[in-house]
Design an enzyme around this catalytic site. Structure first.
Site, PDB file in Angstrom:
ATOM      1  CB  THR A  37      44.613  37.226  48.422  1.00 14.66           C
ATOM      2  OG1 THR A  37      44.455  36.162  47.483  1.00 14.66           O
ATOM      3  CG2 THR A  37      44.855  36.603  49.778  1.00 14.66           C
ATOM      4  CG  ASP A  53      40.067  35.958  50.634  1.00 14.82           C
ATOM      5  OD1 ASP A  53      41.296  35.994  50.806  1.00 14.82           O
ATOM      6  OD2 ASP A  53      39.541  36.070  49.511  1.00 14.82           O
ATOM      7  NE  ARG A  55      35.215  36.663  45.449  1.00 11.44           N
ATOM      8  CZ  ARG A  55      34.360  37.689  45.436  1.00 11.44           C
ATOM      9  NH1 ARG A  55      34.806  38.904  45.134  1.00 11.44           N
ATOM     10  NH2 ARG A  55      33.093  37.506  45.745  1.00 11.44           N
ATOM     11  CE  LYS A  69      42.448  33.204  48.434  1.00 11.21           C
ATOM     12  NZ  LYS A  69      42.065  34.624  48.270  1.00 11.21           N
ATOM     13  N   GLY A  83      48.839  36.303  45.933  1.00  5.13           N
ATOM     14  CA  GLY A  83      49.537  36.450  44.657  1.00  5.13           C
ATOM     15  C   GLY A  83      49.076  35.393  43.676  1.00  5.13           C
ATOM     16  CB  SER A 165      43.845  43.130  46.614  1.00  2.00           C
ATOM     17  OG  SER A 165      42.983  42.029  46.835  1.00  2.00           O
ATOM     18  CG  ASP A 202      40.057  43.502  47.746  1.00  2.00           C
ATOM     19  OD1 ASP A 202      40.221  44.250  46.764  1.00  2.00           O
ATOM     20  OD2 ASP A 202      40.597  42.402  47.872  1.00  2.00           O
ATOM     21  CB  SER A 205      39.084  39.640  49.492  1.00  2.00           C
ATOM     22  OG  SER A 205      40.405  40.105  49.303  1.00  2.00           O
TER      23      SER A 205
END
Length: 268
Positions: A37, A53, A55, A69, A83, A165, A202, A205
């Protein structure tokens, strides 16, 4: 006196010794699924801007390309979650209901510090086994407030924060461009660029950018504010003329067995 009974709810650790014994016998313990994330937040001159984001991943698999999110906590505060998706969603829902009851009992708007205290005390109680890493932002009678809350219960209060992340890529954008007194447009653009840095640098994400702007008495949730990964029309087609590839029609299994049974013996 009656013996004290163990509570039937909450986490139990009855199998700790069993798992240790299995580990000594050479059996590997299951690993936690990796999550990914990018969530951010910053303070601008009129309030708070949160970004995330969209995803949702399960290890190497993209489970959802357009999840939400940024979670509602109260009319004056929202919370980004990183998480374990179920942990972030149910934790924020539970605290949201507690804040509603608190507001009804006191007759006042809930303070952001109250939500932060509820969240960190709840997460600390479970020692990190609830995988919720949160960015909490809101505006109350004392002004704008921005917190990060980790799964073990520790908290930070900063003018700009990132988690997940993709947090390092997003933080590089904030550290190079954030300044006090940002305007609304500058803040939204900075949050967008920070989330895009996580999306493109990343693997955990991706997809789109959600933004939430919280000011005194007003909240604007910009769902799919930017969609940098929209599908484009394919440049080539994959149609081939009939007969390009030869193929053999398979025979039924019964026909195969009949041919094998009626074969003539030609051995000497």
């Amino acid at each position: 006196m009656a013996p004290l009974l163990e509570p039937s709810t909450g986490f139990k650790f009855d199998n700790v010794k069993r798992n240790q014994q299995l580990s000594h016998m050479g059996h590997s313990l299951p690993r936690a699924t990796k999550t990914g994330t990018t969530i951010v937040g910053l303070i601008f001159k009129d309030g708070i801007i949160l970004g995330a984001d969209t995803r949702a991943t399960s290890g190497p698999i993209v489970a959802d390309k357009n999840c939400e999110k940024i979670h509602f906590l109260a009319p004056n505060m929202y919370c980004c979650g990183a998480g374990t998706a179920a942990d972030t969603e149910f934790t924020t829902n539970m605290i949201s209901s507690q804040l509603a009851l608190h507001s009804l009992n006191t007759g006042r708007e809930s303070r952001v510090a109250t939500a932060m205290t509820m969240l960190k005390q709840y997460l600390f109680k479970y020692q990190g086994h609830i995988g919720a890493y949160l960015v909490l932002g809101g505006y109350d009678v004392t002004g704008p407030h921005l917190y990060t809350i980790y799964a073990h219960g520790s908290t930070d209060k900063l003018p700009y924060v990132t988690m997940g992340s993709g947090s390092l890529a997003a933080m590089s954008i904030f550290e190079s461009r954030w300044r006090p007194g940002l305007s609304r447009e500058e803040g939204i653009e900075l949050v967008k660029d920070a989330i895009e840095a996580g999306i493109f640098n990343d693997l955990g994400s991706g997809s789109n950018v959600d933004v939430c702007v919280i000011t005194n008495g007003d909240v604007e949730y910009l769902r799919n504010y930017v969609m940098p990964n929209e599908r484009v029309v394919k440049e080539q087609t994959y149609t081939f003329a009939p007969g390009t590839t030869e193929f053999v029609v398979p025979k039924p299994a019964a026909q195969h067995s009949e041919e094998e049974g009626t074969a003539m013996d030609v051995s000497a």
